[in-house]
Design an enzyme around this catalytic site. Structure first.
Site, short mmCIF file in Angstrom:
data_model
loop_
_atom_site.label_atom_id
_atom_site.label_comp_id
_atom_site.label_asym_id
_atom_site.label_seq_id
_atom_site.Cartn_x
_atom_site.Cartn_y
_atom_site.Cartn_z
N ARG A 40 13.44 -2.69 -6.04
CA ARG A 40 14.19 -2.54 -4.79
C ARG A 40 15.36 -3.52 -4.71
NH1 ARG A 40 9.12 -2.30 -0.61
NH2 ARG A 40 8.26 -0.29 -1.26
N ARG A 44 17.89 -3.32 1.73
CA ARG A 44 18.26 -3.80 3.06
C ARG A 44 18.47 -5.30 3.17
NH1 ARG A 44 13.66 -0.93 6.54
NH2 ARG A 44 12.49 -1.36 4.63
N ARG A 53 24.84 2.08 4.03
CA ARG A 53 23.86 2.96 4.67
C ARG A 53 24.35 3.42 6.04
NH1 ARG A 53 17.28 2.48 5.20
NH2 ARG A 53 17.06 4.07 6.82
N ASP A 90 14.98 7.81 -4.25
CA ASP A 90 13.68 7.66 -3.60
C ASP A 90 12.65 8.39 -4.44
OD1 ASP A 90 12.46 6.73 -0.87
OD2 ASP A 90 11.55 8.68 -1.30
N TYR A 167 1.62 11.21 -0.39
CA TYR A 167 2.60 11.43 0.67
C TYR A 167 2.65 12.89 1.10
CZ TYR A 167 4.50 6.73 -0.01
OH TYR A 167 4.67 5.36 -0.07
#
Length: 369
Positions: A40, A44, A53, A90, A167
């Site tokens: 990652r 963020r 973003r 993703d 998921y």
């Protein structure tokens, strides 16, 4: 790998890459310093990422815009002297391409509009047309390779079939996996059918990434660690092993290293190492010295600093780096990484301390007498 192929590989990548330490380490070959990248690493915690973003509008629009995905992939490589870039995307792109309606709710993570609940739902699943449904990913790969200009290699990735299935069945994130495990125990035939479709999809997806230009691959098995030992082998590792067998392992005469990472999977290292992968990722709950003693020189090892160490002061970060390097010792085949993804609240100054410490403190381990 044969010695002749190994020599050819070492000579050929030097022509294309200014820094090939990550690829060498993934294949357990000599390096001058331990390579480092962070899971990652585009995310963020970086103010420049947050700006892009916001420009994209939402997370999936960012993923589906090759130019913006390229930009955020390159951001951490510009900021830090990392030894690899990883494609910004993703793990849930495949289920989205299957028509499950992936979306992200603020503060709640990924969700699906059409989760898999019955055997009839599984019967409707098909391997997606990668060229038609996921061209935004391969377009991003090609653009990133062009813009990297041979500085460092590019890693492509996918989620494991088991992780993707959790998921898809839960409809999003889960703490107890009650629907997925319920299917495992009450209707394993249906779950196996679903996992088989996902494995075939991942093979096509990762091979398309190779064709587009990625130079290494990683399979993220985020939720394999919630399974029992026997269920892990049957429902998770079994399908990752199938994927590895179906991948293109060379491109233009270059070996494509494959890393498997099962979070909380340290108890299965020997089995993972037998999967055919080149490297095994471990989290911070596994000691590197112990991991190496268990797998020998069969595979390289990636890991494994606790991401929370990056909240500490620079001196403490450097101490942890030194401890991890000492644990692995003067051996080939170590890729330094966090034991999971970098946290969003980490100061952007801290990874710079980490990367510098890994490179500087690792050099003595690679000096030949």
């Amino acid at each position: 790998m044969s010695e002749n192929l190994s020599v050819h590989y070492r000579e050929s990548i030097l022509v294309e890459l200014k820094n090939d330490n990550y690829l060498r380490a993934a294949l357990s070959q000599p390096v001058d310093e331990t390579p480092v990248w962070m899971m990652r690493q585009a995310g963020r915690y970086l103010p420049e990422y947050r700006e892009v973003r916001a420009q994209a509008g939402d997370f999936m629009q960012l993923c589906k815009n090759p130019e913006l995905a390229c930009e955020v992939t390159l951001q951490p490589v510009r900021r830090y002297p990392l030894d690899a870039a990883i494609l910004f995307s993703d793990i849930l792109t495949i289920p989205d391409a299957m028509g499950l309606g992936l979306y992200f709710s603020t503060g709640e993570g990924p969700k699906f509009k059409h989760p898999i609940k019955t055997a009839a739902d599984v019967d409707k699943l098909m391997v997606p047309d990668i060229a038609a449904e996921l061209s935004y990913v391969t377009d991003a790969v090609s653009l990133i390779r062009k813009n990297l200009k041979g500085e460092v290699p590019l890693i492509g990735f996918s989620g494991s079939p088991w992780t993707l299935a959790t998921y898809m069945v839960e409809g999003g994130s889960s703490k107890d996996f009650r629907h997925t495990k319920g299917m495992l125990f009450t209707d394993p035939k249906t779950l196996h059918k679903m996992l088989d479709i996902l494995a075939k999809s991942v093979i096509e997806y990762l091979n398309a990434q190779i064709d587009a230009g990625v130079q290494a691959l990683m399979i993220f098995d985020t939720w394999g660690g919630v399974l029992t030992p026997s269920d892990y082998l049957e429902f998770s590792l079994n399908y990752m092993t199938q994927i590895i067998a179906g991948l293109k392992r060379e491109k233009d005469g270059h070996r494509i290293p494959v890393t498997l990472f099962t979070k909380n999977g340290g108890q299965w290292l020997e089995s993972i190492a037998d999967s055919g992968c080149d490297a095994v990722g471990v989290d911070w709950t596994t000691d590197l010295k112990d991991a190496q003693s268990r797998v020998g020189h069969k595979v390289a090892i990636q890991g494994n600093m606790d991401p929370c160490v990056l909240y500490a002061d620079p001196q403490r970060i450097e101490q942890e780096v030194a401890k991890i390097l000492a644990s692995f010792g003067a051996n080939e085949g170590h890729i330094f990484n966090l034991g999971h993804g970098i946290h969003q609240y980490v100061s952007p100054d801290k990874p710079a301390v980490l990367v510098d410490a890994v490179h500087r403190l690792s050099r003595p381990y690679h000096q030949k007498s």
